[in-house]
Design a protein around this motif. Structure first.
Motif, PDB file in Angstrom:
ATOM      1  N   UNK A  10      60.984  16.048 -57.123  1.00 58.20           N
ATOM      2  CA  UNK A  10      62.271  16.714 -57.357  1.00 58.20           C
ATOM      3  C   UNK A  10      62.131  18.235 -57.372  1.00 58.20           C
ATOM      4  N   UNK A  11      60.935  18.719 -57.740  1.00 56.74           N
ATOM      5  CA  UNK A  11      60.717  20.177 -57.736  1.00 56.74           C
ATOM      6  C   UNK A  11      60.096  20.656 -56.420  1.00 56.74           C
ATOM      7  N   UNK A  12      60.027  19.743 -55.446  1.00 54.88           N
ATOM      8  CA  UNK A  12      59.492  20.044 -54.108  1.00 54.88           C
ATOM      9  C   UNK A  12      58.069  20.617 -54.155  1.00 54.88           C
ATOM     10  N   UNK A  13      57.283  20.035 -55.047  1.00 55.43           N
ATOM     11  CA  UNK A  13      55.890  20.468 -55.206  1.00 55.43           C
ATOM     12  C   UNK A  13      55.077  20.232 -53.929  1.00 55.43           C
ATOM     13  N   UNK A  14      55.538  19.315 -53.102  1.00 56.71           N
ATOM     14  CA  UNK A  14      54.814  19.000 -51.859  1.00 56.71           C
ATOM     15  C   UNK A  14      54.673  20.214 -50.943  1.00 56.71           C
ATOM     16  N   UNK A  15      55.540  21.215 -51.130  1.00 52.64           N
ATOM     17  CA  UNK A  15      55.445  22.413 -50.288  1.00 52.64           C
ATOM     18  C   UNK A  15      54.135  23.177 -50.516  1.00 52.64           C
ATOM     19  N   UNK A  16      53.515  22.964 -51.692  1.00 54.06           N
ATOM     20  CA  UNK A  16      52.306  23.722 -52.059  1.00 54.06           C
ATOM     21  C   UNK A  16      51.010  23.090 -51.560  1.00 54.06           C
ATOM     22  N   UNK A  17      51.098  21.871 -51.049  1.00 53.66           N
ATOM     23  CA  UNK A  17      49.859  21.154 -50.691  1.00 53.66           C
ATOM     24  C   UNK A  17      49.216  21.778 -49.449  1.00 53.66           C
ATOM     25  N   UNK A  18      47.899  21.885 -49.492  1.00 53.11           N
ATOM     26  CA  UNK A  18      47.134  22.428 -48.357  1.00 53.11           C
ATOM     27  C   UNK A  18      46.194  21.329 -47.860  1.00 53.11           C
ATOM     28  N   UNK A  19      46.200  21.090 -46.552  1.00 51.98           N
ATOM     29  CA  UNK A  19      45.256  20.118 -46.004  1.00 51.98           C
ATOM     30  C   UNK A  19      44.224  20.825 -45.121  1.00 51.98           C
ATOM     31  N   UNK A  20      43.338  20.057 -44.552  1.00 46.72           N
ATOM     32  CA  UNK A  20      42.260  20.640 -43.748  1.00 46.72           C
ATOM     33  C   UNK A  20      42.790  21.304 -42.489  1.00 46.72           C
ATOM     34  N   UNK A  21      43.859  20.746 -41.932  1.00 51.34           N
ATOM     35  CA  UNK A  21      44.522  21.378 -40.788  1.00 51.34           C
ATOM     36  C   UNK A  21      44.937  22.815 -41.129  1.00 51.34           C
ATOM     37  N   UNK A  22      45.581  22.950 -42.298  1.00 52.84           N
ATOM     38  CA  UNK A  22      46.033  24.276 -42.735  1.00 52.84           C
ATOM     39  C   UNK A  22      44.852  25.231 -42.884  1.00 52.84           C
ATOM     40  N   UNK A  23      43.753  24.710 -43.434  1.00 56.43           N
ATOM     41  CA  UNK A  23      42.553  25.529 -43.646  1.00 56.43           C
ATOM     42  C   UNK A  23      41.951  25.993 -42.314  1.00 56.43           C
ATOM     43  N   UNK A  24      41.951  25.102 -41.318  1.00 56.91           N
ATOM     44  CA  UNK A  24      41.407  25.472 -40.010  1.00 56.91           C
ATOM     45  C   UNK A  24      42.270  26.540 -39.338  1.00 56.91           C
ATOM     46  N   UNK A  25      43.572  26.521 -39.631  1.00 57.71           N
ATOM     47  CA  UNK A  25      44.479  27.549 -39.098  1.00 57.71           C
ATOM     48  C   UNK A  25      44.335  28.875 -39.836  1.00 57.71           C
ATOM     49  N   UNK A  26      44.059  28.791 -41.125  1.00 61.04           N
ATOM     50  CA  UNK A  26      43.953  29.991 -41.956  1.00 61.04           C
ATOM     51  C   UNK A  26      42.941  29.707 -43.065  1.00 61.04           C
ATOM     52  N   UNK A  27      41.731  30.241 -42.923  1.00 60.38           N
ATOM     53  CA  UNK A  27      40.652  29.865 -43.849  1.00 60.38           C
ATOM     54  C   UNK A  27      40.900  30.340 -45.282  1.00 60.38           C
ATOM     55  N   UNK A  28      41.901  31.200 -45.475  1.00 55.20           N
ATOM     56  CA  UNK A  28      42.235  31.625 -46.845  1.00 55.20           C
ATOM     57  C   UNK A  28      42.920  30.498 -47.621  1.00 55.20           C
ATOM     58  N   UNK A  29      43.443  29.512 -46.884  1.00 62.30           N
ATOM     59  CA  UNK A  29      44.093  28.372 -47.541  1.00 62.30           C
ATOM     60  C   UNK A  29      43.014  27.375 -47.980  1.00 62.30           C
ATOM     61  N   UNK A  30      43.061  27.017 -49.249  1.00 54.68           N
ATOM     62  CA  UNK A  30      41.986  26.215 -49.854  1.00 54.68           C
ATOM     63  C   UNK A  30      42.329  24.722 -49.848  1.00 54.68           C
ATOM     64  N   UNK A  31      41.563  23.945 -49.080  1.00 55.70           N
ATOM     65  CA  UNK A  31      41.817  22.501 -48.973  1.00 55.70           C
ATOM     66  C   UNK A  31      41.527  21.742 -50.262  1.00 55.70           C
TER      67      UNK A  31
END
Length: 204
Positions: free
Chosen positions: A176-197
């Protein structure tokens, strides 16, 4: 091995996987389960954490192999290993375990024979706000003696439990608080290594 295997998943590991699937509703997603066999009871596999892996090109081997090596290296220091695989299908009405999921599950089984595959159950996910079900909104698949993946029988729901009984209540709050927007996966990390999987801030 005596008796049937049971799988106990921690609340955070469980919620992370569901949020990952919710963030990428129109694509298939996957992840790995981290844990160990229970030292007191060899028939219980404890799933202590999870790592969301990919939301595109799930079948590509090079990124998958890199991800598995990095995940294993990180968790080895905590005495944990990869004990299973999580998959959510692209289509809402698709409740079948596909070939990609089976192949990755087979790979993990080579290193941890008691490993399981958890497949997101979209119908249970949809019904979650309406009910008081404490069971995981996932289907349990295990390998049989012929090394084929099969859905655990009618008691399958009782063979995978969430360690914390209120996990679905917490999950609904996060949805309900749309917490899913904060999740980082390995795909995101490969696109931007500053994102922590490892998602260290997710539950803070």
């Amino acid at each position: 091995m005596v008796g049937e295997l049971k799988y106990e998943i921690s609340q955070n590991a469980y919620i992370k996987l569901v949020l990952h699937a919710l963030k990428h509703k129109t694509t298939a997603v996957n992840g790995v389960l981290l844990g160990r066999a229970n030292t007191q009871n060899e028939n219980v596999v404890e799933i202590i954490d999870s790592v969301p892996l990919f939301h595109s090109n799930l079948a590509l081997l090079p990124p998958l192999e890199i991800a598995l090596i990095m995940v294993e290296e990180h968790y080895a220091s905590q005495g944990l290993g990869i004990v299973g695989y999580f998959h959510a299908n692209e289509r809402f009405d698709d409740a079948e375990l596909g070939i990609v999921a089976k192949n990755i599950g087979d790979h993990i089984c080579r290193y941890f024979p008691q490993s399981a595959i958890l497949l997101l159950d979209n119908k249970k996910l949809e019904a979650l706000p309406k009910g008081k079900d404490q069971s995981p909104i996932m289907q349990l698949y295990i390998r049989d003696a012929s090394k084929n993946w099969r859905l655990a029988g009618p008691d399958g729901g009782s063979r995978v439990v969430i360690k914390e009984p209120a996990a679905n209540v917490v999950l609904l709050d996060y949805i309900s608080s749309e917490k899913w927007q904060d999740i980082v996966d390995f795909d995101d990390h490969l696109d931007d290594i500053k994102k922590d999987w490892l998602n260290p801030e997710l539950f803070k």
